[in-house]
Scaffold this motif. Structure first.
Motif, PDB file in Angstrom:
ATOM      1  N   GLY A  77      23.545   2.353 -28.979  1.00  0.00           N
ATOM      2  CA  GLY A  77      24.505   3.386 -28.610  1.00  0.00           C
ATOM      3  C   GLY A  77      23.894   4.504 -27.796  1.00  0.00           C
ATOM      4  O   GLY A  77      22.719   4.466 -27.408  1.00  0.00           O
ATOM      5  N   ARG A  78      24.669   5.520 -27.580  1.00  0.00           N
ATOM      6  CA  ARG A  78      24.237   6.662 -26.762  1.00  0.00           C
ATOM      7  C   ARG A  78      23.260   7.548 -27.517  1.00  0.00           C
ATOM      8  O   ARG A  78      23.497   7.893 -28.670  1.00  0.00           O
ATOM      9  N   GLN A  79      22.189   7.937 -26.811  1.00  0.00           N
ATOM     10  CA  GLN A  79      21.160   8.778 -27.410  1.00  0.00           C
ATOM     11  C   GLN A  79      21.003  10.068 -26.605  1.00  0.00           C
ATOM     12  O   GLN A  79      21.131  10.070 -25.381  1.00  0.00           O
ATOM     13  N   SER A  80      20.717  11.144 -27.308  1.00  0.00           N
ATOM     14  CA  SER A  80      20.537  12.443 -26.656  1.00  0.00           C
ATOM     15  C   SER A  80      19.064  12.664 -26.326  1.00  0.00           C
ATOM     16  O   SER A  80      18.172  12.141 -27.003  1.00  0.00           O
ATOM     17  N   PHE A  81      18.837  13.461 -25.275  1.00  0.00           N
ATOM     18  CA  PHE A  81      17.470  13.814 -24.891  1.00  0.00           C
ATOM     19  C   PHE A  81      17.439  15.290 -24.505  1.00  0.00           C
ATOM     20  O   PHE A  81      18.328  15.782 -23.798  1.00  0.00           O
ATOM     21  N   ALA A  82      16.433  15.992 -24.996  1.00  0.00           N
ATOM     22  CA  ALA A  82      16.252  17.411 -24.668  1.00  0.00           C
ATOM     23  C   ALA A  82      14.789  17.666 -24.345  1.00  0.00           C
ATOM     24  O   ALA A  82      13.887  17.068 -24.944  1.00  0.00           O
ATOM     25  N   TRP A  83      14.578  18.538 -23.386  1.00  0.00           N
ATOM     26  CA  TRP A  83      13.209  18.877 -22.967  1.00  0.00           C
ATOM     27  C   TRP A  83      13.114  20.385 -22.793  1.00  0.00           C
ATOM     28  O   TRP A  83      13.998  21.030 -22.204  1.00  0.00           O
ATOM     29  N   ASN A  84      12.042  20.967 -23.322  1.00  0.00           N
ATOM     30  CA  ASN A  84      11.861  22.418 -23.260  1.00  0.00           C
ATOM     31  C   ASN A  84      11.084  22.891 -22.032  1.00  0.00           C
ATOM     32  O   ASN A  84      10.718  24.067 -21.924  1.00  0.00           O
ATOM     33  N   GLY A  85      10.803  21.960 -21.119  1.00  0.00           N
ATOM     34  CA  GLY A  85      10.122  22.350 -19.897  1.00  0.00           C
ATOM     35  C   GLY A  85       8.618  22.423 -20.014  1.00  0.00           C
ATOM     36  O   GLY A  85       7.929  22.873 -19.078  1.00  0.00           O
ATOM     37  N   ARG A  86       8.068  21.974 -21.126  1.00  0.00           N
ATOM     38  CA  ARG A  86       6.617  22.032 -21.326  1.00  0.00           C
ATOM     39  C   ARG A  86       5.980  20.659 -21.177  1.00  0.00           C
ATOM     40  O   ARG A  86       6.585  19.635 -21.508  1.00  0.00           O
ATOM     41  N   THR A  87       4.764  20.657 -20.679  1.00  0.00           N
ATOM     42  CA  THR A  87       3.998  19.412 -20.534  1.00  0.00           C
ATOM     43  C   THR A  87       3.235  19.135 -21.826  1.00  0.00           C
ATOM     44  O   THR A  87       3.240  19.954 -22.764  1.00  0.00           O
ATOM     45  N   ALA A  88       2.569  17.988 -21.884  1.00  0.00           N
ATOM     46  CA  ALA A  88       1.792  17.632 -23.074  1.00  0.00           C
ATOM     47  C   ALA A  88       0.672  18.632 -23.332  1.00  0.00           C
ATOM     48  O   ALA A  88       0.269  18.863 -24.472  1.00  0.00           O
ATOM     49  N   SER A  89       0.164  19.262 -22.265  1.00  0.00           N
ATOM     50  CA  SER A  89      -0.926  20.245 -22.422  1.00  0.00           C
ATOM     51  C   SER A  89      -0.409  21.632 -22.772  1.00  0.00           C
ATOM     52  O   SER A  89      -1.191  22.563 -22.980  1.00  0.00           O
ATOM     53  N   GLY A  90       0.923  21.783 -22.804  1.00  0.00           N
ATOM     54  CA  GLY A  90       1.502  23.073 -23.162  1.00  0.00           C
ATOM     55  C   GLY A  90       1.878  23.936 -21.973  1.00  0.00           C
ATOM     56  O   GLY A  90       2.386  25.050 -22.146  1.00  0.00           O
ATOM     57  N   ALA A  91       1.638  23.449 -20.760  1.00  0.00           N
ATOM     58  CA  ALA A  91       2.000  24.223 -19.565  1.00  0.00           C
ATOM     59  C   ALA A  91       3.513  24.264 -19.402  1.00  0.00           C
ATOM     60  O   ALA A  91       4.224  23.319 -19.755  1.00  0.00           O
TER      61      ALA A  91
END
Length: 220
Positions: A146-160
């Motif tokens: 089914g449909r899944q949600s995705f959210a991103w806070n604008g940060r990279t894996a290194s924290g940038a």
């Protein structure tokens, strides 16, 4: 949320073809009329044109004239439909729509999307790419159907912290045999501009994404 179908925009090439055909019919009609008039003026008084032949030519003239009128009417219909279609597309201005696109707008450190995977995935990878095509964020996706949600806070894996702007969302899914599965991603955003490019309607969304009429799934 109500689904609103977008009007299919008429292509410029179709309208141009109708116009060209109208011009061609006008030329044919005028040429035919001049030829028939000259023939009558220069005929031999002692051997006038056969009545049957004359009636045949008049019938041909009538056919050409009717063709010209039909093309004129067709051009008017096409113009009306094109104008009506654009008015319907303009109704999307200011409305929030859901559209299929890989574009992912980031604003104020917040980006949201949704995605679906066809079939039963054994692995799902969600990646965010910048304008240069480099991966700036990667995460494992849900294996549920089914449909899944995705959210991103604008940060990279290194924290940038990445700047606001338009990014690309890439979903890669495989089944238990390692076969790639089809995926689709969706964003919800507000239409801020309606354009016509090469006869096709394009909707510019607030976050910067541009989608075609066929990409819009619903509007509210």
């Amino acid at each position: 949320m109500t689904t609103t179908p977008s009007a299919a925009a008429l292509t410029g090439a179709t309208a141009k073809t109708a116009t060209d055909e109208t011009k061609k019919a006008t030329v044919d009609y005028e040429s035919f009329l001049k030829l028939l008039t000259a023939q009558l003026r220069n005929q031999d008084p002692l051997a006038p044109m056969d009545a049957t032949q004359f009636m045949t030519q008049l019938a041909q003239l009538s056919t050409v004239e009717q063709s010209m009128k039909t093309n004129d009417t067709l051009t008017e219909v096409l113009d009306t439909l094109k104008s009506s279609g654009m008015r319907m597309d303009m109704a999307f201005l200011g409305r929030k729509v859901e559209a299929t696109t890989t574009s992912l707008p980031l604003a104020g450190g917040k980006a949201e999307s949704a995605y679906t995977v066809s079939g039963t995935p054994a692995s799902v990878k969600v990646e965010v790419l910048n304008a240069a095509g480099a991966v700036v964020h990667s995460a494992a996706g849900s294996l549920q159907s089914g449909r899944q949600s995705f959210a991103w806070n604008g940060r990279t894996a290194s924290g940038a912290t990445m700047p606001d702007g338009l990014y690309t969302l890439r979903i890669t899914a495989k089944d238990k045999d390692g076969k790639a599965l089809e995926t689709a991603s969706v964003i919800a955003d507000t239409v801020t501009e309606v354009r016509t490019v090469d006869g096709a309607t394009q909707f510019v969304l607030k976050g910067g994404a541009t989608v075609g009429a066929g990409a819009i799934l619903s509007a509210s």
